[in-house]
Design a protein around this motif. Structure first.
Motif, PDB file in Angstrom:
ATOM      1  N   ALA A   7       0.842  -1.190   0.000  1.00 63.07           N
ATOM      2  CA  ALA A   7       0.000   0.000   0.000  1.00 63.07           C
ATOM      3  C   ALA A   7       0.883   1.249   0.000  1.00 63.07           C
ATOM      4  O   ALA A   7       2.011   1.230   0.508  1.00 63.07           O
ATOM      5  CB  ALA A   7      -0.912  -0.005   1.222  1.00 63.07           C
ATOM      6  N   PRO A   8       0.404   2.364  -0.564  1.00 57.29           N
ATOM      7  CA  PRO A   8       1.217   3.588  -0.648  1.00 57.29           C
ATOM      8  C   PRO A   8       1.700   4.097   0.709  1.00 57.29           C
ATOM      9  O   PRO A   8       2.697   4.825   0.772  1.00 57.29           O
ATOM     10  CB  PRO A   8       0.266   4.591  -1.303  1.00 57.29           C
ATOM     11  N   ALA A   9       1.023   3.719   1.792  1.00 59.34           N
ATOM     12  CA  ALA A   9       1.428   4.199   3.118  1.00 59.34           C
ATOM     13  C   ALA A   9       2.794   3.666   3.521  1.00 59.34           C
ATOM     14  O   ALA A   9       3.439   4.218   4.425  1.00 59.34           O
ATOM     15  CB  ALA A   9       0.386   3.791   4.159  1.00 59.34           C
ATOM     16  N   TYR A  10       3.272   2.612   2.859  1.00 56.83           N
ATOM     17  CA  TYR A  10       4.558   1.999   3.201  1.00 56.83           C
ATOM     18  C   TYR A  10       5.558   2.268   2.067  1.00 56.83           C
ATOM     19  O   TYR A  10       5.448   1.678   0.988  1.00 56.83           O
ATOM     20  CB  TYR A  10       4.404   0.492   3.408  1.00 56.83           C
ATOM     21  N   SER A  11       6.481   3.138   2.285  1.00 60.12           N
ATOM     22  CA  SER A  11       7.455   3.503   1.259  1.00 60.12           C
ATOM     23  C   SER A  11       8.451   2.359   1.053  1.00 60.12           C
ATOM     24  O   SER A  11       9.181   1.978   1.976  1.00 60.12           O
ATOM     25  CB  SER A  11       8.214   4.775   1.657  1.00 60.12           C
ATOM     26  N   ARG A  52       9.111 -11.485   9.622  1.00 57.18           N
ATOM     27  CA  ARG A  52       8.690 -10.769  10.835  1.00 57.18           C
ATOM     28  C   ARG A  52       9.506  -9.488  11.013  1.00 57.18           C
ATOM     29  O   ARG A  52       8.976  -8.451  11.421  1.00 57.18           O
ATOM     30  CB  ARG A  52       8.854 -11.677  12.064  1.00 57.18           C
ATOM     31  N   ARG A  53      10.788  -9.549  10.667  1.00 60.50           N
ATOM     32  CA  ARG A  53      11.629  -8.362  10.756  1.00 60.50           C
ATOM     33  C   ARG A  53      11.170  -7.296   9.759  1.00 60.50           C
ATOM     34  O   ARG A  53      11.158  -6.101  10.057  1.00 60.50           O
ATOM     35  CB  ARG A  53      13.089  -8.760  10.491  1.00 60.50           C
ATOM     36  N   LEU A  54      10.780  -7.728   8.564  1.00 65.07           N
ATOM     37  CA  LEU A  54      10.244  -6.778   7.603  1.00 65.07           C
ATOM     38  C   LEU A  54       8.958  -6.128   8.098  1.00 65.07           C
ATOM     39  O   LEU A  54       8.716  -4.943   7.912  1.00 65.07           O
ATOM     40  CB  LEU A  54       9.962  -7.495   6.264  1.00 65.07           C
ATOM     41  N   GLY A 101       6.886   0.099  11.947  1.00 64.54           N
ATOM     42  CA  GLY A 101       7.547   1.248  12.559  1.00 64.54           C
ATOM     43  C   GLY A 101       7.527   2.457  11.651  1.00 64.54           C
ATOM     44  O   GLY A 101       7.400   3.597  12.105  1.00 64.54           O
ATOM     45  N   GLN A 102       7.653   2.234  10.346  1.00 66.21           N
ATOM     46  CA  GLN A 102       7.609   3.336   9.392  1.00 66.21           C
ATOM     47  C   GLN A 102       6.236   4.016   9.403  1.00 66.21           C
ATOM     48  O   GLN A 102       6.139   5.247   9.436  1.00 66.21           O
ATOM     49  CB  GLN A 102       7.910   2.818   7.976  1.00 66.21           C
ATOM     50  N   LYS A 103       5.179   3.204   9.427  1.00 67.99           N
ATOM     51  CA  LYS A 103       3.842   3.793   9.427  1.00 67.99           C
ATOM     52  C   LYS A 103       3.547   4.511  10.720  1.00 67.99           C
ATOM     53  O   LYS A 103       2.961   5.596  10.739  1.00 67.99           O
ATOM     54  CB  LYS A 103       2.790   2.701   9.193  1.00 67.99           C
ATOM     55  N   ALA A 104       4.041   3.930  11.830  1.00 66.25           N
ATOM     56  CA  ALA A 104       3.816   4.579  13.120  1.00 66.25           C
ATOM     57  C   ALA A 104       4.558   5.905  13.191  1.00 66.25           C
ATOM     58  O   ALA A 104       4.084   6.880  13.793  1.00 66.25           O
ATOM     59  CB  ALA A 104       4.286   3.657  14.253  1.00 66.25           C
ATOM     60  N   GLY A 105       5.748   5.937  12.553  1.00 69.25           N
ATOM     61  CA  GLY A 105       6.523   7.175  12.555  1.00 69.25           C
ATOM     62  C   GLY A 105       5.899   8.253  11.709  1.00 69.25           C
ATOM     63  O   GLY A 105       6.103   9.425  11.920  1.00 69.25           O
TER      64      GLY A 105
END
Length: 496
Positions: A431-435, A484-486, A492-496
């Motif tokens: 999804a676009p929310a995840y770069s 799981r690491r991915l 974390g990226q989306k939360a940031g």
């Protein structure tokens, strides 16, 4: 003081100043050569001036006479001085040469002048570390039968005459070309014989040769988008006008209007396993592309880079073999089936091009890597290649299934797995929310090496956001933890 025609104080001082000695000092012979070169270029030793005799200078500088003799001989060989019956004299230099040496500008930060095409050949990726898990396109190198390869090398070396150490056939070793022709006819349905095959420096060399043989600067080439970056570099290296053609679930999509508005000379496609989306070009589109290319006078480059690794159903035959005299140049490589460092690829030319271009190819290329080619030919002929492919198909089938299961169970974010059951990688659309670029950067810090799908696109769109995940070099048992690491990186990226 030395008796010399160099009567000016600068010249006398130059020749009488002691050379550096002690730890860290350059050899005295090199010091003397550098000192004399710099003085001649700067004009401190004028043209025509006679240098001291070797004996006199050695005594003045307290060095071996042989050191002076060798320095004078080197300067004579390089044209700085002239030796004749009258002794050793400074050679005359043009005023332009002296001016250039005297007024040479210090180095600055301006980039050197290079061909304009280099500005178009810019890498969108970092240097690959094939040892990291999830690296796309890297085979299972730890599973390669090195002992069998060494034995084949030994046999090839023992059987090869001394002449095999020289240049070989510019089109490649006849034994390897014949072995490839037989293999392609049986396994890929390719119409060919050895006379139409050219051995190249990997698939990249084959693509570059296609550009050399068939195009002129300014011609138009169509490229799958997203697609293989090596093809883009080869086309830009030939100063071609590169036009992006989008890819969907059935392969390359060519608008009807493009045939008249942007008629191509070359069309690059990966029909059996599109890189990187994994799509398979449908039969309808294959036949239509062949017919339209024939009518337009265009040539199709079929890059069949990893078609041997089909994990579900029967292998998909090459497009080249669908029609007699198809306008297709077939490109293959051993980088995926064997190992990348082998750097052996091949190009199957249409008969018409082979008849016309082979004399030029022989002039353009030089035969090399002969022992590697002879080893590869033996590896194919004695059945080792087929056995190795069989083992790798089973291994990669297991690893792809494990990656699919890990993605479904542990990725934990909205995604879509693209492509079929083939090759050495899976592509995951996000999804676009995840770069994808940010996820890849963070993943590399954690010791993983997926690629950003958007980096393969000439004109990235929203749907080009995703990850290209290799499974060839990664054991099946590792995927749950890696995925799981991915997930943690993406969350974390989306939360940031």
């Amino acid at each position: 003081m030395i008796d010399t025609t160099l009567s000016d104080s600068a010249g006398v001082s130059l020749l009488s100043s002691p050379l550096a000695r002690g730890p860290g000092a350059l050899p005295r012979q090199r010091q003397l050569i550098q000192r004399l070169k710099q003085a001649i270029l700067a004009g401190r030793l004028p043209a025509g001036g006679r240098l001291p005799s070797s004996r006199a200078l050695s005594e003045e500088l307290e060095i071996s006479r042989n050191t002076v003799l060798i320095a004078y001989e080197q300067l004579t060989a390089e044209g700085y001085v002239i030796a004749d019956r009258q002794g050793t004299r400074v050679a005359p230099l043009s005023a332009a040469a002296r001016s250039a040496a005297r007024h040479a500008a210090p180095a600055d930060d301006r980039p050197p002048a290079t061909a304009r095409r280099l500005a178009r050949i810019v890498s969108a990726r970092q240097a690959q570390d094939g040892s990291l898990p999830m690296t796309p396109g890297t085979p299972a190198l730890t599973q390669f039968p090195l002992n069998a390869w060494r034995r084949a090398q030994d046999r090839a070396l023992q059987a090869a005459p001394a002449a095999a150490l020289g240049y070989g056939d510019p089109a490649g070793e006849p034994a390897l070309r014949e072995a490839i022709a037989q293999y392609l006819r049986v396994s890929r349905g390719v119409h060919c014989d050895a006379s139409r095959i050219v051995i190249t420096e990997g698939a990249q060399g084959a693509l570059a040769l296609c550009v050399q043989l068939l195009t002129n600067p300014g011609d138009t080439a169509w490229l799958e988008d997203p697609g293989y970056r090596g093809a883009k570099s080869a086309f830009h290296g030939g100063d071609l006008n590169v036009v992006a053609m989008r890819v969907d679930a059935d392969g390359i999509v060519i608008p009807e209007s493009a045939w008249t508005s942007q008629p191509p000379r070359l069309i690059q496609t990966t029909p059996s396993h599109q890189y990187p989306t994994g799509a398979v070009l449908s039969l309808t589109r294959r036949l239509d592309l062949l017919e339209r290319a024939r009518r337009a006078g265009a040539w199709i480059i079929e890059d069949d880079y990893d078609s041997e690794f089909r994990h579900q159903g029967e292998p998909i035959a090459a497009m080249q073999g669908l029609l007699p005299d198809a306008p297709v140049l077939y490109v293959g490589t051993f980088s995926k089936t064997m190992f990348p460092a082998l750097r052996l690829g091949f190009l199957v030319l249409p008969q018409a091009i082979a008849d016309r271009a082979m004399p030029s190819i022989i002039e353009m290329q030089r035969g090399g890597h002969r022992l590697e080619q002879l080893t590869m030919a033996a590896f194919i002929e004695n059945g080792q290649f087929s056995r190795h492919l069989g083992r790798m198909r089973r291994l990669y089938r297991e690893r792809q299934a494990a990656l699919r299961e890990a993605l479904a169970t542990h990725l934990g974010i909205e995604h879509e797995v693209l492509g079929g059951h083939c090759g050495l990688h899976l592509t995951v659309r996000l999804a676009p929310a995840y770069s994808d670029v940010d996820i890849v950067a963070q993943a590399r810090k954690l010791g993983m090496h997926p690629a950003a799908l958007s980096s393969f696109a000439l004109n990235p769109r929203e749907e080009d956001n995703g990850l290209v995940i290799g499974y060839g070099n990664t054991g099946a048992e590792r995927f749950p933890a890696l995925v799981r690491r991915l997930h943690e990186v993406a969350a974390g990226q989306k939360a940031g």
